[in-house]
Design an enzyme around this catalytic site. Sequence first.
Site, PDB file in Angstrom:
ATOM      1  N   THR A  19       1.092  -1.224   0.206  1.00  0.00           N
ATOM      2  CA  THR A  19      -0.289  -0.028  -0.106  1.00  0.00           C
ATOM      3  C   THR A  19       0.928   1.253  -0.039  1.00  0.00           C
ATOM      4  OG1 THR A  19       0.229   0.089   2.354  1.00  0.00           O
ATOM      5  CG2 THR A  19      -1.503  -1.275   1.258  1.00  0.00           C
ATOM      6  N   ASP A  20       0.192   2.446  -0.227  1.00  0.00           N
ATOM      7  CA  ASP A  20       1.152   3.722  -0.393  1.00  0.00           C
ATOM      8  C   ASP A  20       0.220   4.798   0.730  1.00  0.00           C
ATOM      9  OD1 ASP A  20      -1.924   4.500  -1.261  1.00  0.00           O
ATOM     10  OD2 ASP A  20      -1.007   4.917  -3.109  1.00  0.00           O
ATOM     11  N   GLY A  21       0.505   6.202   0.355  1.00  0.00           N
ATOM     12  CA  GLY A  21       0.736   6.524   1.596  1.00  0.00           C
ATOM     13  C   GLY A  21      -1.079   7.187   2.244  1.00  0.00           C
ATOM     14  N   VAL A  24      -3.991   2.608  -0.228  1.00  0.00           N
ATOM     15  CA  VAL A  24      -4.699   1.452  -1.486  1.00  0.00           C
ATOM     16  C   VAL A  24      -2.923   0.654  -1.850  1.00  0.00           C
ATOM     17  CG1 VAL A  24      -6.293   3.533  -1.656  1.00  0.00           C
ATOM     18  CG2 VAL A  24      -4.221   3.660  -2.913  1.00  0.00           C
TER      19      VAL A  24
END
Length: 148
Positions: A19-21, A24
């Site tokens: 996931t990213d910041g 998602v």
Amino acid sequence: MRQPDGWFSTTLRVRYQETDGMGVVYHANYVTWFELARTEWTRANGFPYSEIEQRGLYLPVVDLSVQYKHPARYDDEVIVFCRPVAITEVRLKFEYEARLKNEPDKLLVTGHSEHVWVGKDWRPARLRKMAPDVYETLVNSVQKAGGM
């Protein structure tokens, strides 16, 4: 698990590191999932990719497309679908879909990848000549998927 109309599926759970910041799945991870499904498809059809390489064949990606529809999030279970849809003696194309396992109507991404068979010298290789059993399996799978 095999699906009707030529689709193969494999299930995974989204790991936190994927996931990213924004919370998602980072967009490039879907490409990794496509590769996972494609590799499992080859294994399920009787020719693990490692055996193909032992025959002196490689299958590099020459074109890739991903269309993002809906985000996946940490801990979601995702089903990644894969099927070969076009083949010549030198080229191969796969289609992909990823969906949430608990909401199978929720399409996360679609995509395709195109590949070229090459030998150890990285020159195009004719699959029908070098691995006729693999070629025939792929032709039959593409026909089941309605392509060619």
